[in-house]
Design an enzyme around this catalytic site. Structure first.
Site, PDB file in Angstrom:
ATOM      1  N   VAL A  65       0.886  -1.104  -0.106  1.00 19.34           N
ATOM      2  CA  VAL A  65       0.011  -0.144  -0.055  1.00 19.34           C
ATOM      3  C   VAL A  65       0.893   1.222  -0.013  1.00 19.34           C
ATOM      4  O   VAL A  65       0.517   2.163  -0.782  1.00 19.34           O
ATOM      5  CB  VAL A  65      -0.959  -0.004   1.145  1.00 19.34           C
TER       6      VAL A  65
ATOM      7  N   ARG B 174      11.267  -0.576   7.464  1.00 24.37           N
ATOM      8  CA  ARG B 174      12.150  -1.373   8.129  1.00 24.37           C
ATOM      9  C   ARG B 174      13.627  -1.363   7.507  1.00 24.37           C
ATOM     10  O   ARG B 174      14.680  -1.263   8.322  1.00 24.37           O
ATOM     11  CB  ARG B 174      11.786  -2.983   8.430  1.00 24.37           C
TER      12      ARG B 174
ATOM     13  N   LYS C 157      -6.822  -2.191   9.768  1.00 20.88           N
ATOM     14  CA  LYS C 157      -8.272  -2.600  10.375  1.00 20.88           C
ATOM     15  C   LYS C 157      -8.032  -3.333  11.750  1.00 20.88           C
ATOM     16  O   LYS C 157      -8.817  -3.155  12.425  1.00 20.88           O
ATOM     17  CB  LYS C 157      -9.029  -3.334   9.509  1.00 20.88           C
TER      18      LYS C 157
ATOM     19  N   GLY D 240      -0.159 -16.217  -5.010  1.00 18.88           N
ATOM     20  CA  GLY D 240      -0.243 -14.856  -4.423  1.00 18.88           C
ATOM     21  C   GLY D 240      -1.343 -14.174  -3.697  1.00 18.88           C
ATOM     22  O   GLY D 240      -1.349 -13.177  -3.272  1.00 18.88           O
TER      23      GLY D 240
ATOM     24  N   LYS E 149     -12.975  -5.870   9.975  1.00 12.19           N
ATOM     25  CA  LYS E 149     -13.685  -4.885   8.982  1.00 12.19           C
ATOM     26  C   LYS E 149     -15.021  -4.857   9.789  1.00 12.19           C
ATOM     27  O   LYS E 149     -15.549  -3.620   9.749  1.00 12.19           O
ATOM     28  CB  LYS E 149     -13.565  -5.371   7.729  1.00 12.19           C
TER      29      LYS E 149
HETATM   30  N1  LIG Z   1      -2.219  -4.830   0.905  1.00 12.44           N
HETATM   31  C1  LIG Z   1      -3.530  -4.488   0.743  1.00 12.44           C
HETATM   32  O1  LIG Z   1      -4.131  -4.829  -0.303  1.00 12.44           O
HETATM   33  C2  LIG Z   1      -4.443  -3.824   1.800  1.00 12.44           C
HETATM   34  C3  LIG Z   1      -5.594  -3.566   1.802  1.00 12.44           C
HETATM   35  C4  LIG Z   1      -6.404  -2.737   2.435  1.00 12.44           C
HETATM   36  C5  LIG Z   1      -5.685  -2.524   3.891  1.00 12.44           C
HETATM   37  N2  LIG Z   1      -4.441  -2.948   4.007  1.00 12.44           N
HETATM   38  C6  LIG Z   1      -3.619  -2.617   5.070  1.00 12.44           C
HETATM   39  O2  LIG Z   1      -2.732  -1.632   4.950  1.00 12.44           O
HETATM   40  C7  LIG Z   1      -1.545  -1.994   6.052  1.00 12.44           C
HETATM   41  C8  LIG Z   1      -0.328  -2.377   5.124  1.00 12.44           C
HETATM   42  O3  LIG Z   1      -0.364  -3.388   4.227  1.00 12.44           O
HETATM   43  P1  LIG Z   1       0.795  -3.903   3.261  1.00 12.44           P
HETATM   44  O4  LIG Z   1       0.228  -5.018   2.402  1.00 12.44           O
HETATM   45  O5  LIG Z   1       1.132  -2.540   2.303  1.00 12.44           O
HETATM   46  O6  LIG Z   1       2.067  -4.362   4.022  1.00 12.44           O
HETATM   47  P2  LIG Z   1       3.299  -5.036   3.649  1.00 12.44           P
HETATM   48  O7  LIG Z   1       3.360  -5.096   2.124  1.00 12.44           O
HETATM   49  O8  LIG Z   1       3.661  -6.019   4.270  1.00 12.44           O
HETATM   50  O9  LIG Z   1       4.244  -3.669   4.271  1.00 12.44           O
HETATM   51  C9  LIG Z   1       4.612  -3.150   5.450  1.00 12.44           C
HETATM   52  C10 LIG Z   1       5.523  -2.099   5.529  1.00 12.44           C
HETATM   53  O10 LIG Z   1       5.679  -1.709   6.811  1.00 12.44           O
HETATM   54  C11 LIG Z   1       7.017  -1.761   7.217  1.00 12.44           C
HETATM   55  N3  LIG Z   1       7.367  -2.271   8.458  1.00 12.44           N
HETATM   56  C12 LIG Z   1       7.004  -3.263   9.020  1.00 12.44           C
HETATM   57  N4  LIG Z   1       7.491  -3.440  10.248  1.00 12.44           N
HETATM   58  C13 LIG Z   1       7.946  -2.226  10.564  1.00 12.44           C
HETATM   59  C14 LIG Z   1       8.424  -1.219  11.474  1.00 12.44           C
HETATM   60  N5  LIG Z   1       8.558  -2.108  12.729  1.00 12.44           N
HETATM   61  N6  LIG Z   1       8.842  -0.152  11.497  1.00 12.44           N
HETATM   62  C15 LIG Z   1       8.808   0.530  10.264  1.00 12.44           C
HETATM   63  N7  LIG Z   1       8.239   0.015   9.322  1.00 12.44           N
HETATM   64  C16 LIG Z   1       8.110  -1.107   9.223  1.00 12.44           C
HETATM   65  C17 LIG Z   1       7.779  -2.696   6.204  1.00 12.44           C
HETATM   66  O11 LIG Z   1       9.070  -2.562   5.768  1.00 12.44           O
HETATM   67  P3  LIG Z   1       9.985  -3.224   4.691  1.00 12.44           P
HETATM   68  O12 LIG Z   1       9.405  -2.785   3.459  1.00 12.44           O
HETATM   69  O13 LIG Z   1      11.300  -2.343   4.884  1.00 12.44           O
HETATM   70  O14 LIG Z   1      10.256  -4.437   5.213  1.00 12.44           O
HETATM   71  C18 LIG Z   1       6.750  -2.531   4.668  1.00 12.44           C
HETATM   72  O15 LIG Z   1       7.303  -1.410   4.209  1.00 12.44           O
HETATM   73  C19 LIG Z   1      -2.020  -3.328   6.667  1.00 12.44           C
HETATM   74  O16 LIG Z   1      -2.572  -2.429   7.932  1.00 12.44           O
HETATM   75  C20 LIG Z   1      -2.903  -3.862   6.068  1.00 12.44           C
HETATM   76  O17 LIG Z   1      -4.007  -4.469   6.845  1.00 12.44           O
HETATM   77  C21 LIG Z   1      -3.481  -3.644   3.172  1.00 12.44           C
END
Ligand SMILES: NC(=O)c1ccc[n+]([C@@H]2O[C@H](COP(=O)([O-])OP(=O)(O)OC[C@H]3O[C@@H](n4cnc5c(N)ncnc54)[C@H](OP(=O)(O)O)[C@@H]3O)[C@@H](O)[C@H]2O)c1
Length: 441
Positions: free
Chosen positions: A15, A46, A107, A189, A207
């Protein structure tokens, strides 16, 4: 032009990178249309050295998202890390405490800690916006918060998790087992290596807790939700559902009943030609029933970098326009506590599948157990082996289990559970009876 709105983004994963791309493509135009430019000034993740889809070298970098949240260089803290505890929670609290508006897609955080976070935001006069937290790119939070505010909502429900809908859709189209389709979904995936969060219904429940709070003015409470996942759904259930005129969907449902607000997540029989049943694959939908608006339904992409970024951006734009509303519509001091409704009081029709030993009297005993609980049957279907016309087949091996499917008339969950427990105890079935609730749509 007003001073630029300075945005810090913590989390540059799916995101976060989607949001960076949206800024790169539309940022300038959005600023011009809002009459106030919106700029990313700082980011955190991170691993700084990881390659991202957009060059981040021109933004200030923070190793610790809490430091970013407290930084004087931002007006809005965008939390895209995820998780109900740890860095995401600490950073959001720090941002609100240090006077920053917050936008989040998280969420899990809101379902678990939404009330204290909203209290903090309201006390400080700050925004805590979360359009992306429910159904990704589908604008359901604003629909409830703004467009349907004049209504009393009686029910809100929907398909809120793309992974489970993808699995159920493929099981239905290909006649394959849950385990096989899950494996494929992981390879493609669409499902995580540990899929429990999705297939166990937890993600849908997070949600739903948010939707319930918005729709009914109660505190968001994950613990008040009755939860069942899709792990027990078999190809036999999917096939029987089809023959009986249904599709099986994992629904999150919040409904006003005489005994309070019923919140439940479970596999559900939905009439085959209803709009909900026709939502396939990773698509999400949310239906809202209002007393003046009538039935409103939103359908769209529930996840993914671009749809989710679109929702996050809409929250940032609200802040740039000076729109600050109570996060859960109702100010926290007026939110009512959320009690867990007794599922045993739930009323509706039920689909039941029994694996019944082929013995004389077995069926009479089952019918008697149903009658004891005043359950009447609307449809019954027995699956037969072989191609003989009914009436000509020779009885198979005695004691061989045969599947029998039933649809009940409207009854209570308490009655169904008592009847099924008794049937299982009587020993005429070789496995635990399957029971799937039917939703009136
Ligand atoms: N993916 C979707 O389609 C989607 C849809 C709706 C809502 N969401 C929500 O959006 C949020 C993000 O989802 P995502 O899918 O984008 O997750 P993701 O791809 O796993 O990305 C997580 C990010 O957070 C960073 N991170 C993790 N731990 C950290 C820490 N301790 N300090 C600083 N940065 C940290 C990671 O850093 P690195 O990259 O350096 O590892 C990564 O950039 C979640 O709450 C999810 O529920 C996601």
């Amino acid at each position: 032009m007003a001073k630029a709105l300075r945005v810090g983004i913590a989390g540059l994963g799916v995101v976060g990178q989607g949001l960076l791309e949206l800024f790169a493509v539309h940022g300038a135009e959005i600023g011009a249309r809002c009459g106030r430019s919106i700029e990313i000034t700082a980011v955190s993740a991170r691993d700084r050295s990881r390659t991202r889809s957009v060059d981040i070298s021109r933004f200030a970098w923070f190793d610790d998202p809490v430091d970013l949240a407290k930084s004087d260089g931002i007006d809005v803290f965008v939390e895209l890390i995820g998780g109900s505890e740890g860095a995401a929670k600490t950073a959001v609290e720090a941002a609100l405490c240090s006077g920053k508006h917050v936008v989040t897609a998280n969420k899990a955080l809101l379902a678990r800690h939404g009330v204290p976070l909203a209290r903090l935001a309201e006390a400080k006069g700050l925004a805590l916006n979360f359009e992306a937290a429910v159904a990704g790119g589908v604008p359901v939070v604003k629909t409830l918060r703004e467009s349907l505010m004049g209504n009393q909502i009686s029910r809100v429900f929907g398909i809120l998790n793309g992974t489970t809908n993808y699995i159920l859709t493929r099981m239905q189209k290909e006649g394959r087992s849950f385990a096989e389709v899950l494996r494929d979904a992981q390879e493609a995936g669409y499902a995580e290596a540990d899929p429990t969060f999705d297939i166990g219904g937890f993600d849908t429940a997070h949600k739903l807790a948010i939707l319930t709070s918005l729709a009914f003015g109660v505190e968001a409470s994950f613990d008040a939700i009755y939860l069942e996942g899709i792990e027990t759904i078999t190809p036999a259930d999917i096939e029987a559902a089809d023959e009986l005129g249904y599709r099986i969907k994992l629904l999150g449902v919040a409904q006003l009943t005489e005994s309070g607000i019923e919140q439940r997540v479970h596999p559900t029989m939905t009439p085959k030609h209803s709009a909900v049943a026709e939502v396939e694959g990773v698509t999400n939908c949310v239906a809202i029933e209002g007393d003046f608006a009538g039935n409103v339904m939103l359908i769209g992409p529930g996840a993914g970098a671009r749809p989710t970024a679109s929702s996050v951006m809409s929250d940032i734009i609200d802040i740039s326009r000076g729109v600050v509303l109570p996060p859960f519509i109702t100010p926290v001091e007026f939110l009512k506590p959320c009690e867990r409704a007794a599922m045993r009081a739930h009323e509706g029709g039920y689909y039941i599948r029994l694996s019944v030993y082929d013995r004389t009297g077995a069926f009479a005993a089952i019918a008697a157990r149903m009658a004891e609980q005043c359950i009447s049957l609307e449809a019954i279907m027995q699956k037969r082996e072989g191609s003989e016309l009914p009436g000509f087949a020779v009885r198979g091996m005695p004691n061989q289990p045969i599947p029998v499917m039933m649809i009940t008339h409207r009854t209570t969950e308490a009655a169904i559970r008592l009847a099924l427990d008794a049937i299982e105890r009587d020993g005429h079935v070789d496995e635990r009876p399957q029971m799937i609730r039917i939703e009136r749509l």
